[in-house]
Design a protein around this motif. Structure first.
Motif, PDB file in Angstrom:
ATOM      1  N   LEU A 259      11.291 -15.000  54.212  1.00 52.92           N
ATOM      2  CA  LEU A 259      11.752 -13.987  53.210  1.00 52.92           C
ATOM      3  C   LEU A 259      13.175 -13.845  53.396  1.00 52.92           C
ATOM      4  O   LEU A 259      14.019 -13.961  54.450  1.00 52.92           O
ATOM      5  CB  LEU A 259      11.211 -12.729  53.857  1.00 52.92           C
ATOM      6  CG  LEU A 259       9.608 -12.607  54.173  1.00 52.92           C
ATOM      7  CD1 LEU A 259       9.413 -11.256  54.955  1.00 52.92           C
ATOM      8  CD2 LEU A 259       9.101 -12.715  52.861  1.00 52.92           C
ATOM      9  N   TYR A 260      13.687 -14.093  52.050  1.00 52.72           N
ATOM     10  CA  TYR A 260      14.978 -13.944  51.858  1.00 52.72           C
ATOM     11  C   TYR A 260      15.858 -12.541  51.625  1.00 52.72           C
ATOM     12  O   TYR A 260      15.202 -11.605  51.069  1.00 52.72           O
ATOM     13  CB  TYR A 260      15.355 -14.518  50.271  1.00 52.72           C
ATOM     14  CG  TYR A 260      14.932 -16.186  50.424  1.00 52.72           C
ATOM     15  CD1 TYR A 260      16.027 -17.085  50.726  1.00 52.72           C
ATOM     16  CD2 TYR A 260      13.555 -16.468  50.188  1.00 52.72           C
ATOM     17  CE1 TYR A 260      15.678 -18.481  50.804  1.00 52.72           C
ATOM     18  CE2 TYR A 260      13.548 -17.903  50.102  1.00 52.72           C
ATOM     19  CZ  TYR A 260      14.419 -18.699  50.534  1.00 52.72           C
ATOM     20  OH  TYR A 260      14.086 -20.205  50.373  1.00 52.72           O
ATOM     21  N   GLU A 261      17.037 -12.381  52.330  1.00 50.43           N
ATOM     22  CA  GLU A 261      17.890 -11.361  52.286  1.00 50.43           C
ATOM     23  C   GLU A 261      16.985  -9.953  52.738  1.00 50.43           C
ATOM     24  O   GLU A 261      17.088  -8.996  52.054  1.00 50.43           O
ATOM     25  CB  GLU A 261      18.387 -10.897  50.857  1.00 50.43           C
ATOM     26  CG  GLU A 261      19.632 -11.762  50.469  1.00 50.43           C
ATOM     27  CD  GLU A 261      19.233 -13.269  49.772  1.00 50.43           C
ATOM     28  OE1 GLU A 261      19.725 -14.211  50.247  1.00 50.43           O
ATOM     29  OE2 GLU A 261      18.125 -13.184  49.046  1.00 50.43           O
ATOM     30  N   ILE A 262      16.081 -10.250  53.662  1.00 53.00           N
ATOM     31  CA  ILE A 262      15.293  -9.096  54.412  1.00 53.00           C
ATOM     32  C   ILE A 262      16.241  -8.205  55.029  1.00 53.00           C
ATOM     33  O   ILE A 262      16.016  -7.084  55.271  1.00 53.00           O
ATOM     34  CB  ILE A 262      14.298  -9.530  55.375  1.00 53.00           C
ATOM     35  CG1 ILE A 262      13.310  -8.623  55.741  1.00 53.00           C
ATOM     36  CG2 ILE A 262      14.851 -10.381  56.537  1.00 53.00           C
ATOM     37  CD1 ILE A 262      12.334  -7.866  54.579  1.00 53.00           C
ATOM     38  N   SER A 263      17.488  -8.731  55.437  1.00 53.88           N
ATOM     39  CA  SER A 263      18.798  -7.953  55.894  1.00 53.88           C
ATOM     40  C   SER A 263      19.768  -8.423  54.987  1.00 53.88           C
ATOM     41  O   SER A 263      20.016  -9.427  54.419  1.00 53.88           O
ATOM     42  CB  SER A 263      19.121  -8.383  57.194  1.00 53.88           C
ATOM     43  OG  SER A 263      17.935  -8.414  58.219  1.00 53.88           O
ATOM     44  N   GLY A 264      20.800  -7.253  54.870  1.00 51.70           N
ATOM     45  CA  GLY A 264      21.823  -7.411  53.783  1.00 51.70           C
ATOM     46  C   GLY A 264      21.508  -7.280  52.374  1.00 51.70           C
ATOM     47  O   GLY A 264      20.567  -7.320  51.955  1.00 51.70           O
ATOM     48  N   ASN A 265      22.743  -7.575  51.798  1.00 57.08           N
ATOM     49  CA  ASN A 265      22.401  -7.732  50.362  1.00 57.08           C
ATOM     50  C   ASN A 265      22.381  -6.300  49.852  1.00 57.08           C
ATOM     51  O   ASN A 265      23.299  -5.735  49.257  1.00 57.08           O
ATOM     52  CB  ASN A 265      21.629  -8.804  49.599  1.00 57.08           C
ATOM     53  CG  ASN A 265      22.009  -9.162  48.350  1.00 57.08           C
ATOM     54  OD1 ASN A 265      23.150  -9.177  48.139  1.00 57.08           O
ATOM     55  ND2 ASN A 265      21.035  -9.724  47.660  1.00 57.08           N
ATOM     56  N   VAL A 266      21.136  -5.642  49.564  1.00 54.46           N
ATOM     57  CA  VAL A 266      20.993  -4.517  49.487  1.00 54.46           C
ATOM     58  C   VAL A 266      19.945  -3.558  50.093  1.00 54.46           C
ATOM     59  O   VAL A 266      19.112  -4.337  50.926  1.00 54.46           O
ATOM     60  CB  VAL A 266      20.598  -4.131  47.703  1.00 54.46           C
ATOM     61  CG1 VAL A 266      21.755  -4.741  46.959  1.00 54.46           C
ATOM     62  CG2 VAL A 266      19.198  -4.845  47.639  1.00 54.46           C
ATOM     63  N   TRP A 267      20.275  -2.435  50.712  1.00 57.03           N
ATOM     64  CA  TRP A 267      19.195  -1.513  51.242  1.00 57.03           C
ATOM     65  C   TRP A 267      17.800  -1.674  50.436  1.00 57.03           C
ATOM     66  O   TRP A 267      18.035  -1.916  49.316  1.00 57.03           O
ATOM     67  CB  TRP A 267      19.685  -0.090  51.402  1.00 57.03           C
ATOM     68  CG  TRP A 267      20.634   0.157  52.358  1.00 57.03           C
ATOM     69  CD1 TRP A 267      22.035   0.100  51.987  1.00 57.03           C
ATOM     70  CD2 TRP A 267      20.542   0.370  53.694  1.00 57.03           C
ATOM     71  NE1 TRP A 267      22.684   0.457  53.507  1.00 57.03           N
ATOM     72  CE2 TRP A 267      21.795   0.596  54.491  1.00 57.03           C
ATOM     73  CE3 TRP A 267      19.520   0.295  54.603  1.00 57.03           C
ATOM     74  CZ2 TRP A 267      22.053   0.623  55.772  1.00 57.03           C
ATOM     75  CZ3 TRP A 267      19.493   0.628  56.028  1.00 57.03           C
ATOM     76  CH2 TRP A 267      20.708   0.760  56.424  1.00 57.03           C
ATOM     77  N   GLU A 268      16.598  -1.418  50.994  1.00 56.91           N
ATOM     78  CA  GLU A 268      15.376  -1.512  50.240  1.00 56.91           C
ATOM     79  C   GLU A 268      14.732  -0.258  50.548  1.00 56.91           C
ATOM     80  O   GLU A 268      14.471   0.146  51.926  1.00 56.91           O
ATOM     81  CB  GLU A 268      14.777  -2.758  50.733  1.00 56.91           C
ATOM     82  CG  GLU A 268      15.531  -3.830  50.678  1.00 56.91           C
ATOM     83  CD  GLU A 268      14.670  -5.184  50.757  1.00 56.91           C
ATOM     84  OE1 GLU A 268      13.333  -4.994  50.607  1.00 56.91           O
ATOM     85  OE2 GLU A 268      15.240  -6.429  50.968  1.00 56.91           O
ATOM     86  N   TRP A 269      14.086   0.408  49.622  1.00 57.18           N
ATOM     87  CA  TRP A 269      13.115   1.625  49.800  1.00 57.18           C
ATOM     88  C   TRP A 269      11.959   1.054  50.333  1.00 57.18           C
ATOM     89  O   TRP A 269      11.434   0.080  50.328  1.00 57.18           O
ATOM     90  CB  TRP A 269      13.064   2.018  48.437  1.00 57.18           C
ATOM     91  CG  TRP A 269      13.779   2.753  47.648  1.00 57.18           C
ATOM     92  CD1 TRP A 269      14.544   2.325  46.728  1.00 57.18           C
ATOM     93  CD2 TRP A 269      14.504   3.766  47.839  1.00 57.18           C
ATOM     94  NE1 TRP A 269      15.367   3.319  45.937  1.00 57.18           N
ATOM     95  CE2 TRP A 269      15.469   4.484  46.957  1.00 57.18           C
ATOM     96  CE3 TRP A 269      14.162   4.960  49.044  1.00 57.18           C
ATOM     97  CZ2 TRP A 269      16.112   5.765  46.813  1.00 57.18           C
ATOM     98  CZ3 TRP A 269      14.895   6.317  49.019  1.00 57.18           C
ATOM     99  CH2 TRP A 269      15.771   6.532  47.904  1.00 57.18           C
ATOM    100  N   VAL A 270      11.318   2.129  51.279  1.00 58.53           N
ATOM    101  CA  VAL A 270      10.143   1.858  52.041  1.00 58.53           C
ATOM    102  C   VAL A 270       9.251   3.135  51.672  1.00 58.53           C
ATOM    103  O   VAL A 270       9.744   4.160  51.015  1.00 58.53           O
ATOM    104  CB  VAL A 270      10.143   1.348  53.291  1.00 58.53           C
ATOM    105  CG1 VAL A 270      10.764   0.055  53.597  1.00 58.53           C
ATOM    106  CG2 VAL A 270      10.546   2.459  54.174  1.00 58.53           C
ATOM    107  N   LEU A 271       8.003   3.173  52.007  1.00 54.47           N
ATOM    108  CA  LEU A 271       7.113   4.111  51.429  1.00 54.47           C
ATOM    109  C   LEU A 271       7.336   5.333  52.172  1.00 54.47           C
ATOM    110  O   LEU A 271       7.156   6.551  51.622  1.00 54.47           O
ATOM    111  CB  LEU A 271       5.643   3.693  51.630  1.00 54.47           C
ATOM    112  CG  LEU A 271       4.610   4.243  50.797  1.00 54.47           C
ATOM    113  CD1 LEU A 271       4.831   4.282  49.447  1.00 54.47           C
ATOM    114  CD2 LEU A 271       3.161   3.502  51.185  1.00 54.47           C
ATOM    115  N   ASP A 272       7.750   5.435  53.344  1.00 55.34           N
ATOM    116  CA  ASP A 272       7.714   6.326  54.387  1.00 55.34           C
ATOM    117  C   ASP A 272       8.655   7.349  53.987  1.00 55.34           C
ATOM    118  O   ASP A 272       9.881   7.282  53.608  1.00 55.34           O
ATOM    119  CB  ASP A 272       7.927   6.307  55.819  1.00 55.34           C
ATOM    120  CG  ASP A 272       6.882   5.092  56.322  1.00 55.34           C
ATOM    121  OD1 ASP A 272       6.216   5.512  57.364  1.00 55.34           O
ATOM    122  OD2 ASP A 272       6.749   3.942  55.605  1.00 55.34           O
ATOM    123  N   THR A 273       8.425   8.784  54.343  1.00 57.85           N
ATOM    124  CA  THR A 273       9.236   9.954  54.532  1.00 57.85           C
ATOM    125  C   THR A 273      10.309   9.635  55.718  1.00 57.85           C
ATOM    126  O   THR A 273       9.507   9.498  56.819  1.00 57.85           O
ATOM    127  CB  THR A 273       8.655  11.176  54.368  1.00 57.85           C
ATOM    128  OG1 THR A 273       7.908  11.402  52.921  1.00 57.85           O
ATOM    129  CG2 THR A 273       9.469  12.373  54.593  1.00 57.85           C
TER     130      THR A 273
END
Length: 343
Positions: A259-273
């Motif tokens: 998986l590419y850029e799984i860290s850094g580059n941009v933050w990523e939304w996930v499903l959880d509250t």
């Protein structure tokens, strides 16, 4: 005397009856108003309904995705930099899933918008406590030490830093200035979904659960694997990784899962509250409890870190690091990737 008393009694009864009726009418009116107030849909509910109405593409492709085998792993902080909300460590079991190799790009998001006519939250006017605001989003201002983030009118996914900016030549960069609702809308159209927080950490670790970073434990190797901020944050960026802001996807070596850029580059939304004490509330968790619960005071989890994270300030690119943002927020260092359940 008897007649007078009877007359008085009747008048008194009528008097009491009148006011009892009036009070009942008031109570009815109050109850009706409460019912109307309770049936008025929240901002969150209205958005979820809009997302639910989006039609999926005719064919759901797994092109550009990797099938990652599930398993059990130890989730949570495992370094001196770990924060309180990363504890206690606990076992999580993840099912086999399909995962986007990269963060969703500008080109991919543009296709979604073109086909559906979807308008992102940053492109809509909004209201806070009776005050109206024009369309816009939050932009980072390194020159202002008091307020690093400021609302900029006209900032959106097509103009990440404001109306004077654009994404020409950046079709392969991750889309940013997209809210959690926007990410959910894209995922619905694509026939996919956002990963859960537990899935994201599993994916970031790449099967190597004891490592601090996805590439290992040596921070000195970071510039080979992650787009982040080097230098005195935020005023000095040494750009040793060759990128001042976001980078094209696949600019850095992938993790052990590919998986590419799984860290850094941009933050990523996930499903959880987001819950600061989520890991200590696991015994209360039922299906959907963390994923769907919402009120105006709570936020959604973001994962993975960004080009603004530094070793001295944020370290969001650590495998266990977790932060949050309000679901309607658009930020210039926040995007997403999708996953798909194996059928």
């Amino acid at each position: 005397m008897r007649f007078s008393f009877l007359k008085y009694f009747i008048v008194a009864c009528l008097f009491c009856s009148f006011f009892r009726c009036k009070n009942q009418e008031k109570e009815k009116a109050k109850t009706s108003a409460e019912k109307i107030e309770r049936t008025e849909k929240s901002y969150h509910e209205k958005y979820l309904e809009e997302i639910a109405a989006i039609e999926e593409r005719d064919s759901v492709s797994t092109s550009g995705m990797l099938k990652i085998e599930g398993g059990e792993y130890l989730m949570g902080g495992n370094s001196q930099q770990a924060r309180r909300d990363e504890f206690p460590q606990h076992l999580e079991t993840i099912e086999t899933i399909w995962v986007d190799e990269t963060e969703v790009t500008n080109a991919e998001f543009q296709k979604f918008v073109k086909e559906t006519g979807y308008v992102t939250t940053a492109e809509r006017s909004f209201e806070i406590k009776g005050e109206s605001f024009p369309p816009g989003a939050m932009v980072f201002d390194a020159e202002n030490p008091q307020v690093w983030w400021k609302f900029k009118e006209g900032a959106n996914w097509k103009h990440p830093q404001g109306p004077e900016s654009n994404i020409k030549g950046k079709e392969d960069h991750p889309v940013v200035q997209v809210s959690w609702y926007d990410a959910m809308a894209y995922a619905k159209w694509a026939g996919k979904r956002l990963p859960t927080e537990a899935e994201f950490e599993y994916l970031a670790r790449g099967g190597k659960e004891n490592q601090i970073y996805h590439w290992g434990n040596k921070f000195e190797e970071a510039t080979e694997f992650v787009n982040f901020h080097q230098g005195d944050f935020p005023s000095v960026n040494e750009v040793k990784d060759n990128f001042e802001k976001s980078s094209p996807v696949k600019s850095f070596r992938p993790n052990a899962f590919g998986l590419y850029e799984i860290s850094g580059n941009v933050w990523e939304w996930v499903l959880d509250t987001y819950y600061p004490n989520a890991y200590s509330k696991l015994e209360q968790r039922t299906d959907g409890y963390f994923r769907e619960y919402f009120n105006e005071e709570q936020q959604k989890v973001i994962r993975g870190g960004s080009f603004l994270c530094s070793e001295s300030y944020c370290t969001g690119y650590r495998n266990a690091a977790r932060m949050s943002s309000t679901p309607e927020s658009g930020l210039e260092h926040l995007g997403f990737r999708c996953v798909k359940d194996v059928e």
